[in-house]
Design an enzyme around this catalytic site. Structure first.
Site, short mmCIF file in Angstrom:
data_model
loop_
_atom_site.label_atom_id
_atom_site.label_comp_id
_atom_site.label_asym_id
_atom_site.label_seq_id
_atom_site.Cartn_x
_atom_site.Cartn_y
_atom_site.Cartn_z
N GLY A 12 -3.75 0.69 -9.91
CA GLY A 12 -2.54 1.50 -9.83
C GLY A 12 -2.37 2.29 -8.55
O GLY A 12 -1.63 3.27 -8.51
N SER A 13 -3.01 1.83 -7.45
CA SER A 13 -2.83 2.59 -6.20
C SER A 13 -1.39 2.45 -5.70
O SER A 13 -0.85 3.38 -5.08
CB SER A 13 -3.84 2.17 -5.14
OG SER A 13 -3.60 0.85 -4.73
N ASN A 14 -0.75 1.31 -5.97
CA ASN A 14 0.67 1.17 -5.57
C ASN A 14 1.57 2.06 -6.42
O ASN A 14 2.53 2.64 -5.92
CB ASN A 14 1.11 -0.28 -5.66
CG ASN A 14 0.71 -1.07 -4.43
OD1 ASN A 14 1.21 -0.82 -3.34
ND2 ASN A 14 -0.22 -1.99 -4.59
N ASN A 104 8.31 -7.51 -6.77
CA ASN A 104 6.86 -7.61 -6.86
C ASN A 104 6.27 -7.38 -5.47
O ASN A 104 6.89 -7.71 -4.47
CB ASN A 104 6.48 -9.02 -7.34
CG ASN A 104 4.99 -9.23 -7.43
OD1 ASN A 104 4.26 -8.40 -7.98
ND2 ASN A 104 4.49 -10.32 -6.87
N HIS A 106 3.10 -8.48 -3.09
CA HIS A 106 2.05 -9.50 -2.99
C HIS A 106 1.25 -9.26 -1.70
O HIS A 106 1.84 -9.03 -0.65
CB HIS A 106 2.67 -10.90 -2.98
CG HIS A 106 1.63 -11.97 -2.96
ND1 HIS A 106 0.90 -12.33 -4.07
CD2 HIS A 106 1.13 -12.72 -1.93
CE1 HIS A 106 0.02 -13.26 -3.74
NE2 HIS A 106 0.15 -13.52 -2.45
N SER A 138 3.92 -8.53 1.29
CA SER A 138 5.35 -8.85 1.11
C SER A 138 5.85 -8.20 -0.17
O SER A 138 5.15 -8.18 -1.17
CB SER A 138 5.54 -10.36 0.93
OG SER A 138 4.89 -11.10 1.94
N ASP A 147 5.87 -15.91 -7.15
CA ASP A 147 6.00 -15.42 -5.77
C ASP A 147 7.13 -16.15 -5.02
O ASP A 147 7.07 -16.30 -3.79
CB ASP A 147 4.67 -15.59 -4.98
CG ASP A 147 3.53 -14.81 -5.60
OD1 ASP A 147 3.78 -13.71 -6.14
OD2 ASP A 147 2.38 -15.29 -5.56
N GLU A 176 0.57 -1.85 1.95
CA GLU A 176 1.36 -2.02 0.72
C GLU A 176 1.91 -0.67 0.27
O GLU A 176 3.03 -0.58 -0.22
CB GLU A 176 0.49 -2.60 -0.41
CG GLU A 176 0.05 -4.02 -0.19
CD GLU A 176 -0.76 -4.55 -1.36
OE1 GLU A 176 -0.45 -4.24 -2.51
OE2 GLU A 176 -1.74 -5.27 -1.12
C1 GRF Z 1 -2.26 -5.19 -4.78
O1 GRF Z 1 -2.94 -5.80 -3.72
C2 GRF Z 1 -0.97 -5.92 -5.05
O2 GRF Z 1 -0.39 -6.47 -3.91
C3 GRF Z 1 -1.43 -7.01 -5.96
O3 GRF Z 1 -2.42 -6.43 -6.75
C4 GRF Z 1 -3.03 -5.32 -6.07
C5 GRF Z 1 -2.90 -4.15 -7.00
O4 GRF Z 1 -3.43 -2.97 -6.51
N1 GRF Z 1 -0.31 -7.61 -6.64
P1 GRF Z 1 -3.16 -1.58 -7.27
O5 GRF Z 1 -3.38 -1.82 -8.76
O6 GRF Z 1 -1.76 -1.15 -6.98
O7 GRF Z 1 -4.19 -0.63 -6.71
#
Ligand code: GRF
Length: 202
Positions: A12-14, A104, A106, A138, A147, A176
């Protein structure tokens, strides 16, 4: 206010990057729901800590109709669905109901190193094995092809000769974290429009 749901499977870092962008005032939107296909995902903890409603759906019980279950939770409540490290495939009605409203992230420069089986560390292993000098990340719209939807934004990352997959993953992930909030912002401002399978940013 622009409303989103975030689907997650792991760290969940994103998701955290989206939360941080909102808190810093860079992104004007609200996260209405975080939905996970994995009860152990750290992402769920991150959301709960911020008081965001979380939902865990067991992917084994719902495998074929996972998308329908997500739709039940969020239909009419959000403007955009964000897949942020979400490893299940969405199928069915949700794709037509949220046509061009699911994105999404990627960890490669699509159309390279993507598609079935290309997720997580496998992407970076394949990048290193291929010997390419540039990789990246991306953000794209989601359609029925893995994708395969129109690309919204991409950011390059240099591949160093001595990189391990983990080191490369770390540098790509850092990019990202900027790219995903940026893409959500563009969409929330109505500035990302699909024309003939490509995205025009205005
Ligand atoms: C990221 O590299 C994202 O691009 C991919 O899965 C990873 C998830 O990382 N789809 P996080 O869970 O957001 O840390």
């Amino acid at each position: 206010m622009f409303k989103i749901a975030v689907l997650v499977s792991g760290g969940g870092s994103n998701l955290q990057a989206i939360i941080d962008s909102i808190e810093k005032g860079h992104l004007n939107c609200s996260i209405e729901a975080v939905i996970s296909d994995n009860e152990k995902a750290q992402a769920v903890e991150r959301a709960s800590k911020k008081g965001i409603p979380t939902y865990v759906l067991d992917k084994n019980s719902y495998s074929e109709n996972f998308g329908d279950k997500v739709l039940e939770i969020i239909d009419g409540r959000v403007d955009l669905i964000v897949l942020a490290g979400f490893f299940s495939i969405l199928k069915g009605k949700i794709l037509s109901k949220f046509n061009n409203k699911i994105i999404n992230i990627h960890p490669s420069l699509i159309p390279s190193f993507c598609g079935k089986g290309m997720y997580g560390i496998k992407v970076h292993e394949a990048v290193i094995k291929a010997g390419v000098k540039i990789t990246g990340c991306s953000v794209h719209f989601v359609n029925e092809e893995i994708d395969g939807g129109a690309i919204i934004l991409q950011r390059p990352v240099e591949v160093k000769f001595k990189d391990t997959p983990e080191e490369l993953q770390k540098r790509v992930l850092k990019e990202e974290h900027n790219l995903l909030p940026e893409a959500i912002k563009l969409i929330s401002q109505g500035r990302a429009n699909i024309i003939n399978g490509r995205t025009e940013i205005i």
